[in-house]
Motif scaffolding. Sequence first.
Motif, PDB file in Angstrom:
ATOM      1  N   TYR A 175      69.638  -9.364 -86.512  1.00 24.48           N
ATOM      2  CA  TYR A 175      68.504  -8.477 -86.787  1.00 24.48           C
ATOM      3  C   TYR A 175      67.957  -8.728 -88.192  1.00 24.48           C
ATOM      4  O   TYR A 175      66.745  -8.663 -88.420  1.00 24.48           O
ATOM      5  CB  TYR A 175      68.926  -7.017 -86.649  1.00 24.48           C
ATOM      6  N   GLU A 176      68.847  -8.992 -89.144  1.00 23.94           N
ATOM      7  CA  GLU A 176      68.393  -9.273 -90.505  1.00 23.94           C
ATOM      8  C   GLU A 176      67.478 -10.497 -90.525  1.00 23.94           C
ATOM      9  O   GLU A 176      66.487 -10.526 -91.259  1.00 23.94           O
ATOM     10  CB  GLU A 176      69.593  -9.507 -91.430  1.00 23.94           C
ATOM     11  N   GLU A 177      67.812 -11.503 -89.720  1.00 28.61           N
ATOM     12  CA  GLU A 177      66.984 -12.706 -89.687  1.00 28.61           C
ATOM     13  C   GLU A 177      65.622 -12.430 -89.052  1.00 28.61           C
ATOM     14  O   GLU A 177      64.623 -13.039 -89.442  1.00 28.61           O
ATOM     15  CB  GLU A 177      67.711 -13.809 -88.924  1.00 28.61           C
ATOM     16  N   VAL A 178      65.567 -11.525 -88.069  1.00 22.95           N
ATOM     17  CA  VAL A 178      64.282 -11.182 -87.463  1.00 22.95           C
ATOM     18  C   VAL A 178      63.377 -10.539 -88.515  1.00 22.95           C
ATOM     19  O   VAL A 178      62.178 -10.838 -88.588  1.00 22.95           O
ATOM     20  CB  VAL A 178      64.470 -10.239 -86.258  1.00 22.95           C
ATOM     21  N   TYR A 179      63.949  -9.662 -89.341  1.00 26.26           N
ATOM     22  CA  TYR A 179      63.154  -9.063 -90.419  1.00 26.26           C
ATOM     23  C   TYR A 179      62.728 -10.137 -91.426  1.00 26.26           C
ATOM     24  O   TYR A 179      61.547 -10.241 -91.781  1.00 26.26           O
ATOM     25  CB  TYR A 179      63.964  -7.992 -91.146  1.00 26.26           C
ATOM     26  N   ALA A 180      63.714 -10.915 -91.913  1.00 26.27           N
ATOM     27  CA  ALA A 180      63.459 -11.829 -93.025  1.00 26.27           C
ATOM     28  C   ALA A 180      62.596 -13.016 -92.628  1.00 26.27           C
ATOM     29  O   ALA A 180      61.795 -13.499 -93.441  1.00 26.27           O
ATOM     30  CB  ALA A 180      64.794 -12.326 -93.595  1.00 26.27           C
ATOM     31  N   LYS A 181      62.725 -13.508 -91.392  1.00 22.98           N
ATOM     32  CA  LYS A 181      62.045 -14.740 -90.991  1.00 22.98           C
ATOM     33  C   LYS A 181      60.832 -14.499 -90.083  1.00 22.98           C
ATOM     34  O   LYS A 181      60.084 -15.442 -89.819  1.00 22.98           O
ATOM     35  CB  LYS A 181      63.022 -15.678 -90.281  1.00 22.98           C
ATOM     36  N   HIS A 182      60.669 -13.275 -89.600  1.00 18.79           N
ATOM     37  CA  HIS A 182      59.590 -13.055 -88.638  1.00 18.79           C
ATOM     38  C   HIS A 182      58.703 -11.876 -89.027  1.00 18.79           C
ATOM     39  O   HIS A 182      57.500 -12.036 -89.247  1.00 18.79           O
ATOM     40  CB  HIS A 182      60.182 -12.842 -87.249  1.00 18.79           C
ATOM     41  N   ILE A 183      59.282 -10.664 -89.132  1.00 16.70           N
ATOM     42  CA  ILE A 183      58.463  -9.460 -89.329  1.00 16.70           C
ATOM     43  C   ILE A 183      57.865  -9.398 -90.727  1.00 16.70           C
ATOM     44  O   ILE A 183      56.653  -9.249 -90.896  1.00 16.70           O
ATOM     45  CB  ILE A 183      59.305  -8.201 -89.037  1.00 16.70           C
ATOM     46  N   LEU A 184      58.716  -9.510 -91.745  1.00 19.01           N
ATOM     47  CA  LEU A 184      58.210  -9.400 -93.115  1.00 19.01           C
ATOM     48  C   LEU A 184      57.254 -10.538 -93.466  1.00 19.01           C
ATOM     49  O   LEU A 184      56.250 -10.299 -94.154  1.00 19.01           O
ATOM     50  CB  LEU A 184      59.387  -9.345 -94.095  1.00 19.01           C
ATOM     51  N   PRO A 185      57.498 -11.790 -93.024  1.00 21.39           N
ATOM     52  CA  PRO A 185      56.481 -12.825 -93.271  1.00 21.39           C
ATOM     53  C   PRO A 185      55.136 -12.528 -92.609  1.00 21.39           C
ATOM     54  O   PRO A 185      54.086 -12.878 -93.163  1.00 21.39           O
ATOM     55  CB  PRO A 185      57.130 -14.091 -92.682  1.00 21.39           C
ATOM     56  N   ILE A 186      55.143 -11.896 -91.419  1.00 22.92           N
ATOM     57  CA  ILE A 186      53.877 -11.515 -90.782  1.00 22.92           C
ATOM     58  C   ILE A 186      53.146 -10.492 -91.652  1.00 22.92           C
ATOM     59  O   ILE A 186      51.925 -10.574 -91.853  1.00 22.92           O
ATOM     60  CB  ILE A 186      54.136 -10.961 -89.372  1.00 22.92           C
ATOM     61  N   LEU A 187      53.889  -9.510 -92.177  1.00 24.50           N
ATOM     62  CA  LEU A 187      53.274  -8.539 -93.085  1.00 24.50           C
ATOM     63  C   LEU A 187      52.716  -9.232 -94.319  1.00 24.50           C
ATOM     64  O   LEU A 187      51.593  -8.956 -94.756  1.00 24.50           O
ATOM     65  CB  LEU A 187      54.305  -7.487 -93.499  1.00 24.50           C
ATOM     66  N   LEU A 188      53.497 -10.133 -94.875  1.00 13.69           N
ATOM     67  CA  LEU A 188      53.059 -10.848 -96.078  1.00 13.69           C
ATOM     68  C   LEU A 188      51.824 -11.685 -95.804  1.00 13.69           C
ATOM     69  O   LEU A 188      50.868 -11.694 -96.598  1.00 13.69           O
ATOM     70  CB  LEU A 188      54.210 -11.723 -96.587  1.00 13.69           C
ATOM     71  N   ARG A 189      51.806 -12.366 -94.660  1.00 14.64           N
ATOM     72  CA  ARG A 189      50.672 -13.211 -94.303  1.00 14.64           C
ATOM     73  C   ARG A 189      49.419 -12.372 -94.025  1.00 14.64           C
ATOM     74  O   ARG A 189      48.304 -12.778 -94.342  1.00 14.64           O
ATOM     75  CB  ARG A 189      51.050 -14.047 -93.080  1.00 14.64           C
TER      76      ARG A 189
END
Length: 617
Positions: free
Chosen positions: A405-419
């Motif tokens: 789950y940590e990887e889903v946040y760090a590699k998928h969700i938060l980068p989408i927010l950042l982008r």
Amino acid sequence: WSPGIGGAIEGQVTGQQAMAGLPADLPSQLKKLLSTIPADCHAKLVELHKKFQFGEDELECFTINSGPLTLDKLPGFQSHLEKEKAGRAQKKQLAPRQPPRQRNPQGDMLKRKLGQTTAAVAGVATPALGRHLEVTTPHSKRPREEALSSSQGGTPDPVRADKLPKVSLKSSMNAGGLEKPSVPRTAAVKLLGDSKLWTGERHGAYTWMDEAVADRVARRDERLQELEVDFIKAVQDAREETIAVGTVGVPSQAETLLCGRIVCEGLEGRLNERSMLLEGSHASGAVSKVQLNVGECQRVVAFPGQVAAVVGRSGMTGDTFHAREFIPGISQQRVALGDRSLHAMVAAGPFCLRDGLDYAPLESMLAHAVKEQPEVLIILGPFLDANNLKVASGETCLREEPCSYEEVYAKHILPILLRGLSPLRSASPATEVLIVPSLEEVLCFHPLPQPPLDVQLGRNPPLPNSVLEQLKSKGVRFLPNPAHLDINGVKVSLTSADALSPVLREIVLRPEGKKIEEALRLLLLQRGLFPVVPRDPPQVCEARAAALDFIERPDVVIFPSVSGTANGTVVDETLFINPGPVCRPAVLGSFAELWLAPSSAEKPMKERIRVDIHKLG
């Protein structure tokens, strides 16, 4: 010499004699397997091996589930092998076929210069004498990963702008009476309340699993005592004649004023006018409950846990109180808005459908924020919903690779927010971005009040600080849940939990009216969110429950709710906004946008506010 040693040697000799009768060209792996099982099974196993080419893994799997292999269990072992073979054949059929490799004339010419010739089999080159065999893959690694993702439904790559869900206007409140502001303004956001209620010494978060039942009861009684003083004073000030203040459970022949908490007579029953009890506080001197008879009251609006005042007379024994007036609560004093203004956009999770992890709807909402450039963008969790089917089953994957789950946040969700927030920051540098966690967040275990999302994700095991720090560098502010804010002088209370449905499920209303409006009004009269007792939602830390109370009477209250539709409702000059979820379990949802226009003269809230509900599709 001992019988045990003799038996072992005898068994070894017998096994060697049995092995001697078998073909000499058996694989060494099969010979090893045969040496560990009874001799009467050898012939049949050799036959099965020729047909299925099984190994130690298949035999071990069968042994674990069915016990040691014997002659009687050979048919079952054969069925096991047939199922394994069928399963492998099915997987082979589902595997994506690679397109034929295209020849590269320049590469073939280079190989001929080096003394190599191209083999007939695509992807294999036969070198000249003295060179090592060269095996080349038909495709590079990245195209093969993309082919797997597209064919087997893994976590998708960022969606192109022209393929994002479209945003359209679903409904609008006061669209004709209020125009959108053309020039974006700077918002001053201040977080209200005592930060000690949602912070602590463990990486910025508090500990909460040591709260005893007695402590929870004591905290609820303290809140009852606090409201009791204010309610009695407000009722007395509103009347010309002073009414004597009575004590719950103490009989009195004179008309008295009582204040207490409404509770249900049955532990598992629902509240109604016949099952209503009034519970007093420790400060009254007699902690007891009396049967509350509200038959003579012209109006009753009640729910379990409500702090209310009643005027009436007690029965002869004091076990019953006959009320002639029911006062459902006292709201806080309202402060005039004056010329204050606000332009905000609100979106609430989940941000993907329940059966997948496609966050294209979140990207669409962020793209719309870039277009509208609000003063404040409020994003309510959950971002990774614990009720998502892939999350609940533990099948979270990125590019077909299992991940935490940590990887889903760090590699998928938060980068989408950042982008998505980068172009917003370029187009509107003054826009404040506020993120609130949720009780349904898969890595957030705290009850209400919840610490900010960056605090909860930054604990053990922490997410990479670079991801969270980059978001903070874009102006993102992580808030607790719930949060009470002052935005440009406008008091705003918001939470990602449903504050309406718990009251609406248990409300007792007479005469019949608009239940949703009455339930929203009760939140103002009870001076806080989630006043239902027993708690609903149940995840509440009573020692810190003061964080759920309004600091001042709010001008705007925001939370998603499954009751009713996404809309804006004005109740007693307070705007309640239900943005709805961005994604419902099987269909796309909505988000909200609001404008509060400045006014030199004090106008009603309905004339100053506009709420647009945008749908995704």
